[in-house]
Scaffold this motif. Structure first.
Motif, PDB file in Angstrom:
ATOM      1  N   GLN A  94       0.823  -1.207   0.000  1.00  0.00           N
ATOM      2  CA  GLN A  94       0.000   0.000   0.000  1.00  0.00           C
ATOM      3  C   GLN A  94       0.857   1.257   0.000  1.00  0.00           C
ATOM      4  O   GLN A  94       0.482   2.273  -0.602  1.00  0.00           O
ATOM      5  CB  GLN A  94      -0.949  -0.009   1.210  1.00  0.00           C
ATOM      6  N   GLN A  97       1.812   1.783  -3.521  1.00  0.00           N
ATOM      7  CA  GLN A  97       0.674   2.285  -4.285  1.00  0.00           C
ATOM      8  C   GLN A  97       0.444   3.779  -4.029  1.00  0.00           C
ATOM      9  O   GLN A  97       0.155   4.538  -4.949  1.00  0.00           O
ATOM     10  CB  GLN A  97      -0.594   1.502  -3.903  1.00  0.00           C
ATOM     11  N   GLU A 651      -3.223  -3.877  -7.470  1.00  0.00           N
ATOM     12  CA  GLU A 651      -4.195  -4.053  -6.389  1.00  0.00           C
ATOM     13  C   GLU A 651      -4.977  -5.350  -6.584  1.00  0.00           C
ATOM     14  O   GLU A 651      -5.352  -6.027  -5.620  1.00  0.00           O
ATOM     15  CB  GLU A 651      -5.166  -2.863  -6.370  1.00  0.00           C
TER      16      GLU A 651
END
Length: 883
Positions: A94, A97, A651
């Motif tokens: 994450q 990302q 994802e």
């Protein structure tokens, strides 16, 4: 009044009506939620039931709290290790990302250009686009001309041309068509040009956002989880029924054989006491039947291999992904950047005489000079510090071929006509020492009819004959059949232009209709990775069907597939998207085993193929990097997202391939199979111990043997042996031999016939040798006499442990050489030595807690002899199985 864009009030009104430009994000699981999910593991559920029963008996005074604490520790260790591994990897992902999503774009607002975050773009915004920009939303081009890379949406490596169209907001098209020359889509990248886009769709309404909605599909259970669930049912069924039957058998034995019936009729307290003892024995049997160390072993082996895989450029987001990778039956893979290198490059250079060159340095001096000029002057890119900046993919390929070289005196460029789809060539007018001439590069079918001369190998200007033209055509056809894009390099003299009065090149210079000079034909291609070819062979040998899915035309896809080793015979199928659409689901299923390539693929084609493969009970994998791949990545049993791909694709994936290389996918499959094989080895090891312990405890009362294994000894065996052995088996290496095995069927039991034979044979040997300690006067005579036979009991307990250690060596190696590949897992030997050393120590320190006493040399020889018999038994079984 501003021509384009919104004012502040209009922006607020648009936000109220259409919302913000934010993509729907999958809800991230908290640590506690992941922990809760891992507690639903079928093996953990059995342990929880055993824990509950033990706690009830311990609370009533009929059991031992030590056993309950031991089971609780096994549960906590297993779920915490697996949960923490997944949670920490997900957090790291994450963070990556979040870094990737911090982008801005420029828009016209309040009459001036402003830089704003992408998420603040609203419908009817006028977005300013330049080369290198990512398109932040869907819309239409109002002004300018662009070359746009849409590969993340449709897999096409060739840039699409977008042209402006005068249109009012209320007339804007709202359909989705990637081939529409006026429409732009979020996620695509501007390769060349400048323009202004009217935003029509944002966030979840964009094509990018619609594709992310597919990520909400429920995931189906992994093959390993299915197998473990079936194993858990079998063990629980056998354990519970076995516990009840053993309790009944003990009571019947005491009543009918041991003469307890008369005593029972006179003493009900004796009945209750014996009944409780029988029930406790049944509970012990149930606890011994449960492999407490298996959940911990799975967590340990997965975590250890996750770290190894990261060194091989494979980031595992979900443990289930690595487990499932080893069970793949079919793998749908993207082409660009995975099988191919992901960028165009010059692979061949044909001179006018048909001679083929592969490097710029090999060219004759004149051809070399002109080729450098074509690369550096006849291009929309700029030349800076020895390299080209900007330009389209073809220009980048030619620039790379020219390398970081330049002529000592570079000609001056006077005019430039960039490539366009109508002319199919680009043109530069240059001046060199008073000589003015044109440099042209483009489609051979357009340029060659104008060619009259060519440059020979001896740097002499020669006539281009019809025979040479036909010979060159044949050579070009051969190259085109290998999926190569051909580019002709030509020149012409402006003197000829003035005489022929041809078409306008730029503002003043005319282009002649004949009299051109051919420099050569450049063959350009997105070449196949050599390591991908080798990896595809390895994956196919492993029984995994590889299907390439690409947006390329059928002929190009076939040529790439042949070079990659995907196509070998006429029987293998190559479908286009339209051909696939004409087939029913049943027709596709019937022919799926022969499918190798899908060309001109659409996003829904990938989803459909994954769905149909799963309906055939196949374990399906999908690789991809674009938004178009995300739904199929999510739907597949294991999704391999490319590290350079979109945030949405990563994802959706279970595993991220950091170097975008098919070789890393092969490694992921190998590690997945390693985990599966190591789990099976541990199952054989642990169930052999459990089988021996259950059989010994079951038979002992009927032979008049009182508690051959105490509860604390069972705890030692279950916790210390199982947890330490989990570390030992968890470090077993990834062996190349695993890639020679065929994939295991999704519905196949995790325990096969051979494993069952090993469990029963090994457990039976341990049981027979163990019972001999108590019923053989010769064996009993090898130990010192004691009122309670403490030395015999200690010898049996130690022999049980040492036989289990010996069996661990039998289990880890499939051949007779039990030390094979041991140097790749030194922790195995270390752990086994620790187990033996601690067991020796426990004979001195265990005392009444473990019911042990120190043994002498002769007595230890009996223990060692039992271990040797175990080794010999395993070797004989392997030799017999081989025959």
């Amino acid at each position: 009044m501003q021509k384009y864009g919104l004012n502040s009030q209009q922006v607020q009104r648009s936000q109220v009506l259409h919302g913000r430009n934010i993509l729907p994000q999958p809800q991230q699981q908290s640590f506690l939620k992941k922990l809760g999910e891992n507690l639903q593991d079928p093996m953990i559920k059995i342990l929880l039931v055993a824990l509950l029963i033990n706690m009830v008996f311990a609370y009533s005074g009929q059991g031992d709290w030590v056993e309950s604490i031991g089971i609780l520790v096994a549960i906590l260790l297993a779920v915490l290790v697996s949960t923490w591994s997944e949670y920490s990897n997900e957090n790291a992902f994450q963070r990556l990302q979040a870094e990737a999503s911090r982008t801005q774009c420029r828009v016209w607002r309040d009459g001036k250009p402003q830089a704003i975050p992408v998420e603040e773009v609203v419908v009817d915004d006028a977005v300013i686009l330049q080369a290198g920009d990512k398109v932040p939303a869907d819309g239409c081009l109002l002004e300018g001309k662009l070359q746009v890379d849409q590969s993340t949406l449709n897999g096409e490596s060739e840039p699409a041309e977008k042209i402006s169209r005068a249109i009012h907001k209320e007339q804007a098209e709202n359909t989705v068509d990637l081939l529409n020359q006026h429409q732009l889509f979020r996620g695509s990248v501007v390769v060349e040009g400048n323009g202004i886009m009217l935003v029509q769709r944002i966030g979840a309404d964009s094509l990018y956002g619609q594709l992310t909605q597919e990520l909400k599909d429920e995931e189906r259970e992994s093959p390993l989880k299915l197998k473990l669930k079936a194993l858990a049912k079998q063990i629980s069924r056998l354990g519970y029924s076995g516990g009840v039957l053993i309790a009944l058998a003990v009571m019947l034995h005491k009543m009918l054989v041991a003469g307890g019936w008369n005593a029972y009729t006179r003493n009900w307290d004796l009945v209750v006491n014996d009944l409780l003892q029988a029930i406790i024995l049944g509970i012990i049997i149930i606890v011994m039947a449960v492999p407490e160390g298996l959940p911990l072993m799975i967590a340990i082996v997965s975590s250890l291999n996750m770290r190894k895989m990261l060194r091989d450029n494979v980031l595992v987001r979900k443990l289930v992904g690595i487990e499932t990778a080893g069970s793949l039956n079919i793998l749908f893979t993207d082409k660009t950047g995975t099988i191919t290198k992901g960028h165009l490059q010059v692979v061949s250079y044909l001179s006018g005489e048909g001679k083929e060159y592969y490097k710029l340095e090999e060219l004759p001096a004149t051809l070399k000079a002109y080729t450098i000029q074509q690369a550096l002057l006849n291009t929309s890119a700029s030349y800076s510090k020895g390299q080209l900046v900007g330009g389209n993919m073809t220009e980048a390929a030619l620039g790379s071929f020219a390398g970081k070289v330049a002529l000592e005196i570079m000609p001056q460029r006077l005019e430039l006509l960039p490539f366009n789809s109508s002319n199919k060539y680009s043109l530069a007018i240059v001046q060199d020492a008073g000589r003015v001439y044109g440099l042209v590069k483009g489609a051979p079918e357009v340029l060659l009819p104008k060619v009259t001369y060519y440059w020979g190998e001896d740097d002499v200007h020669k006539p281009f004959t019809e025979e040479q033209r036909q010979h060159l055509d044949a050579r070009m056809n051969a190259l085109a059949g290998k999926a190569m894009r051909l580019l002709a390099l030509c020149s012409f003299e402006t003197n000829a232009a003035q005489q022929d009065k041809g078409g306008a090149a730029g503002e003043g210079t005319a282009v002649p209709e004949r009299g051109w000079t051919l420099m050569g034909i450049v063959a350009i291609r997105d070449d196949v990775r050599q390591e991908a070819v080798d990896a595809i062979k390895a994956v196919q040998r492993a029984g995994v069907q590889v299907v390439m899915i690409t947006g390329d035309r059928k002929e190009t896809a076939m040529a790439i597939a042949k070079d990659a080793g995907l196509l070998h015979s006429q029987e293998e199928l190559v479908w286009t998207s339209s051909e696939l659409a004409q087939l029913s689901d049943d027709e596709v299923k019937a022919q799926l085993a022969k499918l190798r390539v899908v060309a001109r693929a659409l996003p829904l084609d990938k989803l459909r193929l994954v769905r149909l493969a799963q309906e055939l009970n196949l374990v399906a994998g999908m690789t991809g990097d674009g938004v178009n791949d995300a739904p199929a990545l999510k739907r597949a049993d294991v999704g391999f997202a490319m590290g350079s791909g979109t945030e949405v694709a990563k994802e959706a994936g279970d595993i991220v391939i950091l170097d975008d290389n098919f070789l890393s996918i092969k490694q992921a499959i190998l590690y997945g199979r390693t985990i599966y094989n190591n789990i099976r080895k541990f199952i054989v090891f642990q169930l052999t111990i459990n089988f021996a312990a259950v059989m010994t405890s079951f038979i002992a009362p009927f032979l008049g043997i009182d508690k051959p294994l105490t509860i604390t000894q069972i705890l030692w065996i279950n916790l210390v042996m199982d947890t330490l052995a989990a570390l030992a088996f968890g470090g077993e290496p990834a062996l190349a031999a695993y890639m020679q095995e065929q994939p295991k069927r999704r519905s196949a039991d995790i325990i096969n016939k051979r494993m069952l034979q090993e469990i029963i044979l090994g457990g039976s040997v341990m049981t027979v040798l163990g019972l001999a300690f108590f019923k053989s006067s010769w064996v009993d005579g090898l130990f010192r006499n004691a009122p309670d036979h403490i030395y015999t009991y200690t010898g049996f307990f130690s022999a049980f442990i040492c036989m289990a250690v010996a069996n661990a060596f039998n289990v880890r190696a499939e051949g007779v050489n039990v030390l094979k590949n041991l140097q790749q897992n030194p922790a195995f030997l270390q752990v086994m030595l620790v187990i033996v050393a601690v067991q020796v120590g426990m004979t001195y320190l265990g005392g009444s807690l473990l019911r042990t006493a120190p043994l002498q040399g002769q007595e230890w020889l009996v223990v060692v002899a039992c271990a040797c018999v175990m080794l010999l038994g395993g070797t004989l079984h392997k030799l017999g199985s081989r025959k």
